[in-house]
Structures are given as structure tokens and as C-alpha cells.
Design a protein around this motif. Structure first.
Motif, mmCIF file in Angstrom:
data_model
loop_
_atom_site.group_PDB
_atom_site.id
_atom_site.type_symbol
_atom_site.label_atom_id
_atom_site.label_comp_id
_atom_site.label_asym_id
_atom_site.label_seq_id
_atom_site.Cartn_x
_atom_site.Cartn_y
_atom_site.Cartn_z
ATOM 1 N N THR A 199 0.902 -1.228 0.164
ATOM 2 C CA THR A 199 0.000 -0.047 -0.098
ATOM 3 C C THR A 199 0.824 1.312 -0.002
ATOM 4 O O THR A 199 0.217 2.404 -0.193
ATOM 5 C CB THR A 199 -0.964 0.054 1.124
ATOM 6 O OG1 THR A 199 -0.365 -0.229 2.262
ATOM 7 C CG2 THR A 199 -2.088 -1.136 1.328
ATOM 8 N N THR B 71 -6.411 -6.059 -0.941
ATOM 9 C CA THR B 71 -7.056 -4.682 -0.581
ATOM 10 C C THR B 71 -7.571 -3.722 -1.817
ATOM 11 O O THR B 71 -8.599 -3.068 -1.888
ATOM 12 C CB THR B 71 -5.874 -3.822 0.261
ATOM 13 O OG1 THR B 71 -5.774 -4.618 1.413
ATOM 14 C CG2 THR B 71 -6.504 -2.452 0.642
ATOM 15 N N HIS C 104 -11.294 -2.399 -2.865
ATOM 16 C CA HIS C 104 -11.354 -0.937 -2.838
ATOM 17 C C HIS C 104 -12.162 -0.791 -4.327
ATOM 18 O O HIS C 104 -13.393 0.159 -4.420
ATOM 19 C CB HIS C 104 -10.171 -0.255 -2.884
ATOM 20 C CG HIS C 104 -9.555 0.303 -1.387
ATOM 21 N ND1 HIS C 104 -10.334 1.154 -0.609
ATOM 22 C CD2 HIS C 104 -8.577 -0.050 -0.744
ATOM 23 C CE1 HIS C 104 -9.754 1.248 0.485
ATOM 24 N NE2 HIS C 104 -8.786 0.734 0.516
#
Length: 349
Positions: free
Chosen positions: A90, A128, A132
């Protein structure tokens, strides 16, 4: 009324070709790479090509067309690739460019959305980023479906998995396309009619070596009598010497140790390095085929730009712009057009 399309992160235009083959007219394309944008414009003269960072586009809504349309594209995927372990997290700023794609969807409010990326997005940061994307589309009112597709199942002579997320605003769930190609198209069927080339070849236009024998080759040739971009990386003599020891399907492990002196530890080589393609099977992933030194199945040299384009299912009429390195990058980064075609055809169903 013909469905229109807007291509975000268009690259050289692989998805736009597939959209065109499915009856969708791409009216605007965005990409930050000047060489890819030039290639796109040469091959799609009727499309408005905007070469800029999408983060600089204030309002995508000004490009909204009349009638039904689809927004599609694949944000840069290097950060999700399994070969880039250091950036699969990330903290990599480019991994968040999907937010710009969602911003474009929010401002344009299309009837359909097609988001594409590498399979590594499923494995990066516990999926992740994918979560999203799905959540963002659902919050905008789209019914979402997603899945992993193998390009070889759709007539592409290459085993290449890509993730697709499809959203529909009318409340329907668009089904992913079912496999369409059995048996698979092989490397030999894809490139056997192209001219044989020397190491370091630089030919812009060449006639075909022989008639097209496979249905795939006939499709790629269309009405063309010549094809372009017969450019091959010039490898040093000691690299060519290594190639000679590698059988079809083999890799660096087949090279004698005394010829691998430039590697501090030969055993740490990636399995994809020095891979010679098998003529009777689909290709491995093209990707960065110069860096990986993918080898022609029967000749001791790397792949030409046109051969790689064939293995991606780019038609021979498609011309790539820029130096050989930029051309190789454009081909390797692209979504195979035949795979994109199958995805876009699913929208009409």
C-alpha cells in the motif's frame, strides 16, 4: 445506436482494439506515455488522444458522450506484479491510481465499466486494492462481477491471466465470457508465416514468408500483404552462445555453467530467464520479453516486436511507434485484443 467507449490508461490500445472488434467506438483515450499515445493515435485516428497524467484531468465529465457508453481501462500494474515484490504494498503511490479510474467513472457515470489488471492484484496486500475497486463501483450504483481469465481460452496464442471487473448500472450482473478456444492456438500457428530474422534485425516492412496456414494467422493478416515492426534486440555474441544450448521449453538451467560466468550465482536466476518458446504450445507470458530474454522457438535470437505482437493478438495492420525498447514495452504491457473483445462482447449479452 452504437455503444461508445472511453479508454483510461489506454497504453498502445490493446483494449480499444478489442472494443472495436466488439462494435464499440472509442471516442477518447488517456495515457501519460508519449510513445504509447503516439502509437494509439496512429492506429486510431478518429479517437481523441489525451497524453497527460490522469491526475491532471480536472473533469472527465466534459468528455461524456450522448447515448450508451462504457468506461474501461487498466491502471499501471507493475506494482501488483509477482516479479516486483518490493512494490507490492500500500506504500507504492502508483498502486493507488485505481482511485483516478473510479473518479473518472464517478464524473462520467457510464452505463458499463470494465476494469482490468494483472492477477497479482488478487494477492497484493490481501486483495486490498481489488476490494477498494469493487466497493467503489458498488457505491456508485453498479452491480459488479469479477474474475480471472486466461487469454489462451479466447484465441490468444499465449497463457496470460488477467483480472477483469465488470460493472453495469442497469442492475444486471454481466457474466464473464466462457472459454471459446479449444484447442489452444500455438506459437507456431501464430508466427510461422512471418519472415525469419537475424539477431538485431531492423526491418520496418517485410512481405510474408509463406501463406497463412492457420485461422489465427489469417485473422492477424487481414488484407495486408506486408507487416511492420520486424525489430529484434541485438544480443552480444556470448548471449547468442547461451541460446544455442536451450531446447524448446528450456531456460537458463540448460546453459553450461562456464557460459554463465557473468552471474554471481546462477542458481538464483528467475525461472523465466532465457526461456525458449515451444512451437506447439501457446507462449508463456510475453511481459517484458527483452528483459526476460524470451527466445524464438527455432532460431537463436530474441522475439521481434511483430512476433510478440502476434502472440498478443495485435493485427498486422497495427504499427508501433518509438525506439525498439518503447515498442517492446508497449506490446508487453498491453491487454491482448482478442481477450478484450470477448469481455466487451459479454456486455451485449
Amino acid at each position: 445506436m452504437r455503444v461508445k467507449g472511453i479508454d483510461v490508461f489506454s497504453g498502445a490500445g490493446g483494449m480499444s482494439i478489442g472494443a472495436s472488434w466488439a462494435g464499440i467506438e472509442t471516442i477518447v483515450a488517456f495515457d501519460t506515455d508519449i510513445h504509447a499515445a503516439k502509437t494509439y493515435q496512429i492506429n486510431h485516428p478518429e479517437t481523441l488522444v489525451i497524453c497527460d497524467d490522469v491526475r491532471n484531468i480536472g473533469d472527465f465529465g466534459i468528455y461524456r458522450p450522448d447515448g450508451p457508453f462504457v468506461v474501461f481501462g487498466g491502471p499501471p500494474c507493475q506494482g501488483f506484479s509477482t516479479s516486483n515484490q518490493r512494490t507490492r504494498n500500500t506504500a507504492n503511490e502508483n498502486n493507488w491510481l485505481f482511485q483516478e479510474f473510479l473518479r473518472a467513472v464517478r464524473q462520467l457515470n457510464p452505463d458499463w465499466v470494465v476494469f482490468e489488471n494483472v492477477r497479482g492484484i488478487l494477492e497484493t496486500a490481501n486483495a486490498t486494492f481489488l476490494q477498494h475497486v469493487i466497493r467503489g463501483l458498488e457505491e456508485l450504483g453498479y452491480v459488479v462481477n469479477y474474475g480471472l481469465l486466461n487469454a489462451a481460452d479466447y484465441g490468444v496464442p499465449q497463457k496470460r491471466h488477467r483480472l477483469f471487473v465488470i460493472g453495469a448500472r442497469d442492475g444486471t450482473k454481466v457474466e464473464l465470457p466462457q472459454p471459446q478456444c479449444t484447442p489452444y492456438v500455438t506459437v507456431g500457428e501464430a508466427i510461422e508465416d512471418l519472415q525469419l530474422l537475424p539477431n538485431g534485425a531492423k526491418f520496418d516492412q517485410l512481405k510474408y514468408r509463406c501463406s497463412a496456414k492457420s485461422e489465427f494467422a489469417k485473422l492477424m493478416r487481414g488484407k495486408n500483404r506486408t507487416s511492420s515492426n520486424h525489430h529484434v534486440t541485438r544480443n552480444a555474441p556470448h548471449i547468442i552462445d547461451r541460446y544455442k544450448y536451450i531446447p524448446q521449453g528450456g531456460n537458463w538451467e540448460n546453459i553450461p555453467d562456464d557460459l554463465m560466468g557473468s552471474y554471481a550465482d546462477k542458481s538464483r536466476c528467475h525461472t523465466g530467464i532465457y526461456r525458449r518458446l515451444k512451437i506447439n504450445e501457446p507462449s508463456v507470458v510475453i511481459g517484458n520479453y527483452r528483459k526476460n530474454m524470451l527466445i524464438h522457438p527455432t532460431e537463436d535470437r530474441g522475439l521481434s516486436v511483430r512476433e510478440a505482437a502476434r502472440l498478443q493478438s495485435f493485427p498486422d495492420s497495427y504499427q508501433f511507434s518509438g525506439s525498439i525498447g518503447f515498442q517492446q514495452q508497449q506490446v508487453g504491457n498491453a491487454v491482448p485484443p482478442l481477450l478484450a473483445k470477448a469481455v466487451f462482447e459479454s456486455l451485449g449479452k
